[in-house]
Design a protein around this motif. Structure first.
Motif, PDB file in Angstrom:
ATOM      1  N   VAL A  17       0.947  -1.238   0.172  1.00  0.00           N
ATOM      2  CA  VAL A  17      -0.168   0.046  -0.038  1.00  0.00           C
ATOM      3  C   VAL A  17       1.057   1.339   0.118  1.00  0.00           C
ATOM      4  O   VAL A  17       1.791   1.565   0.907  1.00  0.00           O
ATOM      5  N   VAL A  43      -2.759   5.113  -2.965  1.00  0.00           N
ATOM      6  CA  VAL A  43      -3.791   6.030  -2.781  1.00  0.00           C
ATOM      7  C   VAL A  43      -3.262   7.533  -2.992  1.00  0.00           C
ATOM      8  O   VAL A  43      -2.163   7.961  -2.833  1.00  0.00           O
ATOM      9  N   LEU A  89      -7.343   7.379   6.437  1.00  0.00           N
ATOM     10  CA  LEU A  89      -6.508   6.457   6.018  1.00  0.00           C
ATOM     11  C   LEU A  89      -6.234   5.281   7.050  1.00  0.00           C
ATOM     12  O   LEU A  89      -5.926   4.108   6.615  1.00  0.00           O
ATOM     13  N   ARG A  90      -6.048   5.735   8.263  1.00  0.00           N
ATOM     14  CA  ARG A  90      -6.137   4.669   9.483  1.00  0.00           C
ATOM     15  C   ARG A  90      -7.242   3.693   9.253  1.00  0.00           C
ATOM     16  O   ARG A  90      -6.933   2.420   9.722  1.00  0.00           O
ATOM     17  N   THR A  92      -9.033   2.837   6.774  1.00  0.00           N
ATOM     18  CA  THR A  92      -9.218   2.048   5.574  1.00  0.00           C
ATOM     19  C   THR A  92      -7.945   1.045   5.186  1.00  0.00           C
ATOM     20  O   THR A  92      -7.888   0.110   4.435  1.00  0.00           O
ATOM     21  N   HIS A  93      -6.792   1.465   5.920  1.00  0.00           N
ATOM     22  CA  HIS A  93      -5.501   0.929   5.542  1.00  0.00           C
ATOM     23  C   HIS A  93      -4.738   0.589   7.082  1.00  0.00           C
ATOM     24  O   HIS A  93      -4.024   1.382   7.539  1.00  0.00           O
ATOM     25  N   ARG A  95      -2.141  -1.368   7.549  1.00  0.00           N
ATOM     26  CA  ARG A  95      -0.940  -1.372   7.271  1.00  0.00           C
ATOM     27  C   ARG A  95      -0.673  -0.580   5.947  1.00  0.00           C
ATOM     28  O   ARG A  95      -1.410  -0.465   4.946  1.00  0.00           O
ATOM     29  N   ILE A  96       0.464   0.484   6.159  1.00  0.00           N
ATOM     30  CA  ILE A  96       0.898   1.061   5.072  1.00  0.00           C
ATOM     31  C   ILE A  96       2.514   0.755   4.641  1.00  0.00           C
ATOM     32  O   ILE A  96       3.133   0.608   5.741  1.00  0.00           O
ATOM     33  N   ARG A 138       1.224   3.070  11.587  1.00  0.00           N
ATOM     34  CA  ARG A 138       0.623   2.127  10.483  1.00  0.00           C
ATOM     35  C   ARG A 138       1.816   1.727   9.626  1.00  0.00           C
ATOM     36  O   ARG A 138       1.718   0.697   9.069  1.00  0.00           O
TER      37      ARG A 138
END
Length: 306
Positions: A17, A43, A89-90, A92-93, A95-96, A138
């Motif tokens: 991601v 993103v 973002l946290r 929906t994701h 892990r980044i 993340r």
């Protein structure tokens, strides 16, 4: 790997991601496009979501694209927007893998952000500082995760951190303010790397695009506009080439934390990406630490590392 690092050298990115700020145009668009072509879920974190949607459609419409592309509203000139974007973002994701702090403004007339910061310092440094701090947890658990912040050759030009007047309230130089913001990008990167190194997973790197022909130059002062126009064909490169140092910092398996990538040609204006050196000022630890402390105070964002 070929002698010159190119788009073809970007490793497979499936399962990763990537968040790219300012990804609707120029360097950010090319960075996002190439990551998506290698399979990353990208993103596009942009201020204008309609432009972001059009950029996403261009990327997904490319036959080479293998990864998903989504759009996230993010206005780096507003800490409220940064906090909202980080929360989205946290959510929906969980892990980044990649946070690419690419968005920026250059040589703008004197303006302030919604929070009263000088526009270039507020956008280029403080906005990204806050976003990184709010998303870092993340990235920290993810092996191979990276934070890449885009600086500029401008970090050497009339560049200093004016702690006695960070917001240029006494006098204003659009070139000096830009230099301060780009020097801040490097000071931030090196201090971030030192703080996250004990965790052993995430690394922080920086890159610069050289002299790339993008919309970023639209505010070039009038006195410089004519010579820049005449010299552009000799000194500049397209946005695709300008994005390669960022992509190498973000994806090259050999890249290490604290490194700085830029074009390999004369003056680092153009060419294929390689390791380059930043100014001695950017490596001053006392300045790095002082800027970090001030940035936490101004943004109200405290990082989950010490």
């Amino acid at each position: 790997m070929s002698g010159n690092w190119t788009e073809q050298d970007i490793p497979d990115q499936h399962g990763r991601v990537a968040i790219v700020t300012g990804a609707n145009t120029g360097l950010g668009f090319e960075t996002a496009r190439m990551l998506a072509a290698r399979g990353a879920a990208v993103v596009l974190a942009v201020r204008d979501t309609e432009k972001g949607k059009r950029a996403a459609a261009r990327i997904t419409g490319d036959a080479a694209t293998q990864g998903d592309v989504t759009v996230q509203a993010l206005d780096l000139t507003s800490l409220d927007s940064v906090r909202t974007a980080a929360a989205d973002l946290r959510a929906t994701h969980p892990r980044i893998d990649l946070l690419i702090n690419n968005a920026g403004v250059m040589y703008t007339p004197k303006q302030t952000t919604a929070d009263g910061f000088e526009l270039q310092f507020g956008t280029n440094h403080l906005g990204h500082f806050a976003l990184t701090g709010l998303l870092l947890d993340r990235l920290l658990p993810v092996p191979g995760s990276r934070v890449v912040t885009v600086s500029s050759v401008g970090h050497r030009i009339r560049a200093a951190i004016h702690f006695d007047d960070l917001q240029w309230e006494r006098s204003y130089s659009r070139i000096g303010a830009y230099g301060q913001s780009k020097l801040a990008n490097l000071l931030f990167t090196y201090e971030l790397q030192r703080r996250i190194a004990p965790h052993g997973t995430t690394v922080a790197l920086a890159a610069h695009p050289g002299a790339s022909n993008t919309e970023l130059t639209r505010n070039t002062p009038a006195a410089l506009r004519v010579p820049v126009t005449w010299l552009a064909p000799l000194l500049t490169q397209n946005a695709g080439m300008g994005a390669l140092p960022t992509l190498r910092a973000a994806t090259d398996h050999a890249a290490e934390g604290g490194q700085y990538y830029g074009p390999g040609g004369p003056g680092e204006f153009r060419g294929h990406p390689k390791l380059v050196r930043s100014s001695p000022d950017s490596h001053d630890r006392a300045t790095q630490q002082r800027l970090w402390t001030v940035s936490e105070e101004l943004t109200g964002v405290t990082f989950p590392v010490r």
